[in-house]
Design an enzyme around this catalytic site. Sequence first.
Site, PDB file in Angstrom:
ATOM      1  CE  LYS A  36      -2.200  -1.067   3.860  1.00 30.54           C
ATOM      2  NZ  LYS A  36      -1.602  -2.365   4.248  1.00 30.54           N
ATOM      3  NE  ARG A  45      -4.250  -1.494  10.157  1.00 33.24           N
ATOM      4  CZ  ARG A  45      -3.160  -0.908   9.645  1.00 33.24           C
ATOM      5  NH1 ARG A  45      -3.188   0.348   9.296  1.00 33.24           N
ATOM      6  NH2 ARG A  45      -2.064  -1.609   9.479  1.00 33.24           N
ATOM      7  NE  ARG A  81       7.768  -3.232   5.632  1.00 38.36           N
ATOM      8  CZ  ARG A  81       6.459  -2.987   5.691  1.00 38.36           C
ATOM      9  NH1 ARG A  81       5.758  -2.816   4.588  1.00 38.36           N
ATOM     10  NH2 ARG A  81       5.839  -2.951   6.843  1.00 38.36           N
ATOM     11  NE  ARG A  97       6.191  -0.625  10.033  1.00 42.07           N
ATOM     12  CZ  ARG A  97       4.970  -0.691   9.524  1.00 42.07           C
ATOM     13  NH1 ARG A  97       4.735  -0.204   8.319  1.00 42.07           N
ATOM     14  NH2 ARG A  97       3.993  -1.230  10.194  1.00 42.07           N
ATOM     15  NE  ARG A 146       2.278  -4.935  11.193  1.00 36.19           N
ATOM     16  CZ  ARG A 146       3.410  -4.848  10.490  1.00 36.19           C
ATOM     17  NH1 ARG A 146       4.515  -5.469  10.904  1.00 36.19           N
ATOM     18  NH2 ARG A 146       3.445  -4.150   9.390  1.00 36.19           N
TER      19      ARG A 146
HETATM   20  P1  AMP Z   1       0.857   0.409   9.194  1.00 34.16           P
HETATM   21  O1  AMP Z   1       2.030   1.313   9.006  1.00 34.16           O
HETATM   22  O2  AMP Z   1      -0.339   0.831   8.403  1.00 34.16           O
HETATM   23  O3  AMP Z   1       1.217  -1.041   8.971  1.00 34.16           O
HETATM   24  O4  AMP Z   1       0.415   0.526  10.717  1.00 34.16           O
HETATM   25  C1  AMP Z   1       1.311   0.183  11.770  1.00 34.16           C
HETATM   26  C2  AMP Z   1       0.533   0.019  13.074  1.00 34.16           C
HETATM   27  O5  AMP Z   1      -0.111   1.250  13.427  1.00 34.16           O
HETATM   28  C3  AMP Z   1      -0.593  -1.009  13.037  1.00 34.16           C
HETATM   29  O6  AMP Z   1      -0.147  -2.335  13.263  1.00 34.16           O
HETATM   30  C4  AMP Z   1      -1.489  -0.498  14.169  1.00 34.16           C
HETATM   31  O7  AMP Z   1      -0.947  -0.798  15.430  1.00 34.16           O
HETATM   32  C5  AMP Z   1      -1.395   1.013  13.990  1.00 34.16           C
HETATM   33  N1  AMP Z   1      -2.418   1.533  13.034  1.00 34.16           N
HETATM   34  C6  AMP Z   1      -2.190   2.123  11.833  1.00 34.16           C
HETATM   35  N2  AMP Z   1      -3.331   2.496  11.250  1.00 34.16           N
HETATM   36  C7  AMP Z   1      -4.327   2.113  12.095  1.00 34.16           C
HETATM   37  C8  AMP Z   1      -5.749   2.190  12.042  1.00 34.16           C
HETATM   38  N3  AMP Z   1      -6.388   2.736  10.986  1.00 34.16           N
HETATM   39  N4  AMP Z   1      -6.449   1.698  13.093  1.00 34.16           N
HETATM   40  C9  AMP Z   1      -5.826   1.148  14.160  1.00 34.16           C
HETATM   41  N5  AMP Z   1      -4.491   1.029  14.272  1.00 34.16           N
HETATM   42  C10 AMP Z   1      -3.735   1.501  13.245  1.00 34.16           C
END
Ligand code: AMP
Length: 214
Positions: free
Chosen positions: A13, A87, A126, A160, A171
Amino acid sequence: MNIILLGPPGAGKGTQARHLVETRNMIQLSTGDMLREAKTSGSEMGQRVAEVMARGDLVTDEIVIGLIHEKLAGDNAGGFIFDGFPRTLAQADALGDLLQEVGETLEAVVEMRVDDDALVNRITGRSTCSGCGEVYHDVTKPEPSDGKCTRCGKSDFTRRADDNEDSLRQRLMEYYKKTSPLIGYYHAKGTLRSVDGLAAIEAVQTSIAKVLDN
Ligand code: AMP
């Protein structure tokens, strides 16, 4: 044109969103990036979410809806790309309301389809350039041998904290339990479009371009 990129962690994404920012002047709204920034800045909210994120759990709807709300008030140039948001069904409902408030609509929800084995491989290898966000991978796209990012020339790459197998498993579980119902939700609304997220990056770019141009 406002769109959502929907898919599990590692679906690509962020990579596709960056391409759309560069080619279509769109604005990427990544709640994951916003939360990581809050964590780095040491804000009270950032400290609260750090542990939740490290475990691979979702942070509360209230926090992420608040973050998106703030951004929607600003300039939207070529449109918003919602990356990693919504989400949950509650977030999806809230996004609909927020867009309506600012007189915007959601044109497409692009589901990026990938399989779990590919995700584990993609995520565990990554790294990301801290200068421009370019994503590298130990096997498929190693960091340049001169240590400089091919895109911006900086030589600082980060991994990360939640890109490890334990967090990833959690996740993915969160994705299947709480986020995948959005596929049905947007299908019912008539906005869902699916692309093969396992194809080469350029092929995925082409598929997404077709969705946006139709
Ligand atoms: P991402 O970078 O999108 O993979 O997000 C990393 C982490 O941030 C996720 O595993 C969640 O802990 C938190 N997170 C990001 N976006 C959301 C969302 N829309 N709702 C809830 N938690 C989120």
